[in-house]
Design a protein around this motif. Sequence first.
Motif, PDB file in Angstrom:
ATOM      1  N   LYS A  13      32.869 -25.124   8.434  1.00 39.46           N
ATOM      2  CA  LYS A  13      32.672 -24.011   9.370  1.00 39.46           C
ATOM      3  C   LYS A  13      33.501 -24.204  10.642  1.00 39.46           C
ATOM      4  CE  LYS A  13      27.987 -22.545   8.104  1.00 39.46           C
ATOM      5  NZ  LYS A  13      26.575 -22.419   8.576  1.00 39.46           N
ATOM      6  N   GLU A  14      33.598 -25.461  11.078  1.00 37.67           N
ATOM      7  CA  GLU A  14      34.368 -25.748  12.294  1.00 37.67           C
ATOM      8  C   GLU A  14      35.857 -25.520  12.074  1.00 37.67           C
ATOM      9  OE1 GLU A  14      35.421 -29.629  15.106  1.00 37.67           O
ATOM     10  OE2 GLU A  14      33.587 -29.631  13.881  1.00 37.67           O
ATOM     11  N   LEU A  15      36.362 -25.937  10.908  1.00 38.90           N
ATOM     12  CA  LEU A  15      37.788 -25.820  10.613  1.00 38.90           C
ATOM     13  C   LEU A  15      38.179 -24.408  10.182  1.00 38.90           C
ATOM     14  CD1 LEU A  15      38.342 -29.167   8.657  1.00 38.90           C
ATOM     15  CD2 LEU A  15      38.982 -28.662  11.034  1.00 38.90           C
TER      16      LEU A  15
ATOM     17  N   THR B 206      37.782 -16.568   4.945  1.00 38.14           N
ATOM     18  CA  THR B 206      38.709 -17.609   4.475  1.00 38.14           C
ATOM     19  C   THR B 206      38.038 -18.973   4.357  1.00 38.14           C
ATOM     20  OG1 THR B 206      39.433 -18.055   6.744  1.00 38.14           O
ATOM     21  CG2 THR B 206      40.664 -16.398   5.503  1.00 38.14           C
ATOM     22  N   GLN B 207      36.751 -18.997   4.542  1.00 40.74           N
ATOM     23  CA  GLN B 207      36.025 -20.264   4.548  1.00 40.74           C
ATOM     24  C   GLN B 207      35.845 -20.790   3.121  1.00 40.74           C
ATOM     25  OE1 GLN B 207      31.602 -21.012   5.845  1.00 40.74           O
ATOM     26  NE2 GLN B 207      32.861 -20.637   7.667  1.00 40.74           N
ATOM     27  N   ALA B 208      36.141 -22.065   2.918  1.00 44.30           N
ATOM     28  CA  ALA B 208      35.989 -22.679   1.597  1.00 44.30           C
ATOM     29  C   ALA B 208      34.524 -22.708   1.186  1.00 44.30           C
ATOM     30  CB  ALA B 208      36.552 -24.101   1.623  1.00 44.30           C
ATOM     31  N   LYS B 209      34.289 -22.597  -0.098  1.00 43.04           N
ATOM     32  CA  LYS B 209      32.931 -22.641  -0.636  1.00 43.04           C
ATOM     33  C   LYS B 209      32.520 -24.086  -0.924  1.00 43.04           C
ATOM     34  CE  LYS B 209      32.470 -18.137  -0.819  1.00 43.04           C
ATOM     35  NZ  LYS B 209      31.505 -17.427   0.072  1.00 43.04           N
ATOM     36  N   ILE B 210      31.260 -24.385  -0.677  1.00 41.91           N
ATOM     37  CA  ILE B 210      30.698 -25.698  -0.984  1.00 41.91           C
ATOM     38  C   ILE B 210      29.883 -25.585  -2.266  1.00 41.91           C
ATOM     39  CG2 ILE B 210      29.248 -27.588  -0.171  1.00 41.91           C
ATOM     40  CD1 ILE B 210      31.751 -27.162   1.478  1.00 41.91           C
ATOM     41  N   LEU B 211      30.300 -26.321  -3.297  1.00 43.52           N
ATOM     42  CA  LEU B 211      29.611 -26.308  -4.581  1.00 43.52           C
ATOM     43  C   LEU B 211      29.022 -27.684  -4.844  1.00 43.52           C
ATOM     44  CD1 LEU B 211      32.310 -24.395  -6.691  1.00 43.52           C
ATOM     45  CD2 LEU B 211      30.376 -23.424  -5.433  1.00 43.52           C
TER      46      LEU B 211
ATOM     47  N   SER C 101      19.364 -30.454   1.506  1.00 42.39           N
ATOM     48  CA  SER C 101      20.495 -29.735   2.101  1.00 42.39           C
ATOM     49  C   SER C 101      20.051 -28.436   2.752  1.00 42.39           C
ATOM     50  CB  SER C 101      21.567 -29.463   1.048  1.00 42.39           C
ATOM     51  OG  SER C 101      21.062 -28.674  -0.015  1.00 42.39           O
ATOM     52  N   GLY C 102      19.000 -27.812   2.227  1.00 40.98           N
ATOM     53  CA  GLY C 102      18.476 -26.589   2.810  1.00 40.98           C
ATOM     54  C   GLY C 102      19.227 -25.346   2.359  1.00 40.98           C
ATOM     55  N   HIS C 103      18.711 -24.193   2.752  1.00 42.21           N
ATOM     56  CA  HIS C 103      19.319 -22.922   2.372  1.00 42.21           C
ATOM     57  C   HIS C 103      20.642 -22.709   3.105  1.00 42.21           C
ATOM     58  CE1 HIS C 103      16.055 -21.217  -0.068  1.00 42.21           C
ATOM     59  NE2 HIS C 103      15.222 -21.847   0.757  1.00 42.21           N
ATOM     60  N   ASP C 104      21.513 -21.924   2.475  1.00 37.90           N
ATOM     61  CA  ASP C 104      22.790 -21.495   3.071  1.00 37.90           C
ATOM     62  C   ASP C 104      23.758 -22.643   3.311  1.00 37.90           C
ATOM     63  OD1 ASP C 104      21.836 -18.841   3.146  1.00 37.90           O
ATOM     64  OD2 ASP C 104      20.873 -19.209   5.088  1.00 37.90           O
ATOM     65  N   VAL C 105      23.568 -23.767   2.634  1.00 39.22           N
ATOM     66  CA  VAL C 105      24.523 -24.872   2.742  1.00 39.22           C
ATOM     67  C   VAL C 105      25.387 -24.926   1.481  1.00 39.22           C
ATOM     68  CG1 VAL C 105      24.801 -27.383   2.909  1.00 39.22           C
ATOM     69  CG2 VAL C 105      23.081 -26.204   4.301  1.00 39.22           C
ATOM     70  N   VAL C 106      24.754 -25.032   0.346  1.00 43.27           N
ATOM     71  CA  VAL C 106      25.480 -25.010  -0.929  1.00 43.27           C
ATOM     72  C   VAL C 106      25.694 -23.555  -1.345  1.00 43.27           C
ATOM     73  CG1 VAL C 106      25.361 -25.604  -3.373  1.00 43.27           C
ATOM     74  CG2 VAL C 106      24.595 -27.247  -1.652  1.00 43.27           C
ATOM     75  N   ASP C 107      26.952 -23.203  -1.575  1.00 42.39           N
ATOM     76  CA  ASP C 107      27.263 -21.823  -1.968  1.00 42.39           C
ATOM     77  C   ASP C 107      27.071 -21.579  -3.455  1.00 42.39           C
ATOM     78  OD1 ASP C 107      28.289 -20.746   0.622  1.00 42.39           O
ATOM     79  OD2 ASP C 107      29.726 -22.384   0.370  1.00 42.39           O
ATOM     80  N   GLY C 108      27.129 -22.622  -4.265  1.00 37.42           N
ATOM     81  CA  GLY C 108      26.930 -22.478  -5.696  1.00 37.42           C
ATOM     82  C   GLY C 108      26.435 -23.773  -6.299  1.00 37.42           C
ATOM     83  N   VAL C 109      25.537 -23.667  -7.291  1.00 31.82           N
ATOM     84  CA  VAL C 109      24.998 -24.843  -7.973  1.00 31.82           C
ATOM     85  C   VAL C 109      25.856 -25.118  -9.208  1.00 31.82           C
ATOM     86  CG1 VAL C 109      23.000 -25.808  -9.175  1.00 31.82           C
ATOM     87  CG2 VAL C 109      22.668 -24.374  -7.143  1.00 31.82           C
ATOM     88  N   ILE C 110      26.445 -26.310  -9.272  1.00 29.25           N
ATOM     89  CA  ILE C 110      27.325 -26.641 -10.400  1.00 29.25           C
ATOM     90  C   ILE C 110      26.757 -27.817 -11.187  1.00 29.25           C
ATOM     91  CG2 ILE C 110      29.396 -25.728  -9.306  1.00 29.25           C
ATOM     92  CD1 ILE C 110      30.186 -28.545  -8.538  1.00 29.25           C
TER      93      ILE C 110
ATOM     94  N   VAL D 258      26.729 -32.188   6.479  1.00 34.20           N
ATOM     95  CA  VAL D 258      27.832 -32.568   7.355  1.00 34.20           C
ATOM     96  C   VAL D 258      29.121 -31.885   6.899  1.00 34.20           C
ATOM     97  CG1 VAL D 258      29.258 -34.496   8.159  1.00 34.20           C
ATOM     98  CG2 VAL D 258      26.772 -34.776   7.959  1.00 34.20           C
ATOM     99  N   LEU D 259      29.369 -31.888   5.600  1.00 32.11           N
ATOM    100  CA  LEU D 259      30.563 -31.249   5.069  1.00 32.11           C
ATOM    101  C   LEU D 259      30.580 -29.754   5.359  1.00 32.11           C
ATOM    102  CD1 LEU D 259      33.143 -31.295   3.334  1.00 32.11           C
ATOM    103  CD2 LEU D 259      31.681 -31.031   1.308  1.00 32.11           C
ATOM    104  N   LYS D 260      29.437 -29.105   5.206  1.00 36.62           N
ATOM    105  CA  LYS D 260      29.349 -27.675   5.475  1.00 36.62           C
ATOM    106  C   LYS D 260      29.695 -27.371   6.936  1.00 36.62           C
ATOM    107  CE  LYS D 260      28.099 -23.396   4.344  1.00 36.62           C
ATOM    108  NZ  LYS D 260      28.687 -22.627   3.226  1.00 36.62           N
ATOM    109  N   ASN D 261      29.151 -28.164   7.843  1.00 36.67           N
ATOM    110  CA  ASN D 261      29.426 -27.946   9.266  1.00 36.67           C
ATOM    111  C   ASN D 261      30.900 -28.175   9.587  1.00 36.67           C
ATOM    112  OD1 ASN D 261      26.746 -27.311   9.825  1.00 36.67           O
ATOM    113  ND2 ASN D 261      26.204 -29.444  10.248  1.00 36.67           N
TER     114      ASN D 261
END
Length: 358
Positions: free
Chosen positions: A22-24, A30-35, A53-62, A16-19
Amino acid sequence: MGASVEVEQYGKAIVVLKNLVKELHPDPKTQAKILGPSGYYDEKWFNSFLEVSGHDVVDGVIHHIYNLGPGDDPNMITKIQDPSYLNQVAQTYKGVLNIVNKFKPQSGAWVSEFSGALHGGAKDLSPTFADGFWYLDQLGMASTYNHKVFCSALLWHRLIGSTILVVTQESNPNLRVYAHCAKKKPGISIIFINLLKDSSFNVTLSNYEHQSHNLRSTDVAKPNFEFRGSKDREEYHLAVLAGNIQGQIVLLNDVPMVPTETFDIPTMEPKLVNASTPISITAHSIVYEVPPQSNCSQSFPVRKGECPQGFLAPSFFSLEIIISLFTLSSHIIFIGVLTSATPSFTLLSLVSPMAFTP
């Protein structure tokens, strides 16, 4: 009373956060990364989170690293000098790296919280020279396992470049060795950490062409060039005042590192040493070494992103070209190009980093 979120709920919330992001911010530039997911690494939980969460949702594993335990542990000063204890956290780095290789997030693996001691640090250790043994060793280990990390090591920031060199140290586990391509200049930078309080090491640098992909083999061929020559090498020797590793005054090449009268960072100049002489790593010390530029560009093909005109390998993950570091007992440390990942740097400080409450 603690609170927790089930892994399935967390994974769906990240989608939900990723979507929403993308909308904003529809422009990918300039899109913020989701970690995520953050917290301490647990193989089952992290795998489940990324599957939901599936592929292409989390940009980095922290994840977090606080591998020395609670700050009130009276044995912490022993842990920080024990190579077998320091090595234990490698299993965490390996586990996270395996997950990254499986799910392939764009930004790879990150250490988002990074300190030795939990709960505000260790009062008589975190702000002292001894904490540097753990801290710099962890920076080297995190880089080796292709992790990015925020750090506050000024010399590391100035000297350590973006390409990591894998090191196999077969001489003595108490001598920790990490190597990278040099930053802003050709060649390499090496860091030595001597955990022993009563023993020193002498190290000689040479480069050899290796005929096997097995880094632990000691069957090396004739050297194709050496670092030795007429040029001087740069050395930064870090020690502690009066030999007390739990002291707070750090010596750089025997000069106390204290703020100037205007509270500025003092000048941090290297010691120039004849490149033909061995490197001396005294007891309980840390040494940054920048060998003189070798004629590597004639020995190895040049590849953008690797050590420019310096230590190069014929292919990105090739381990066929190595550097051998010899101690007086003729044991070998192998170094080969591993990856182009590098820590990111946001903070600078003179002394060992303070520990922060997670």
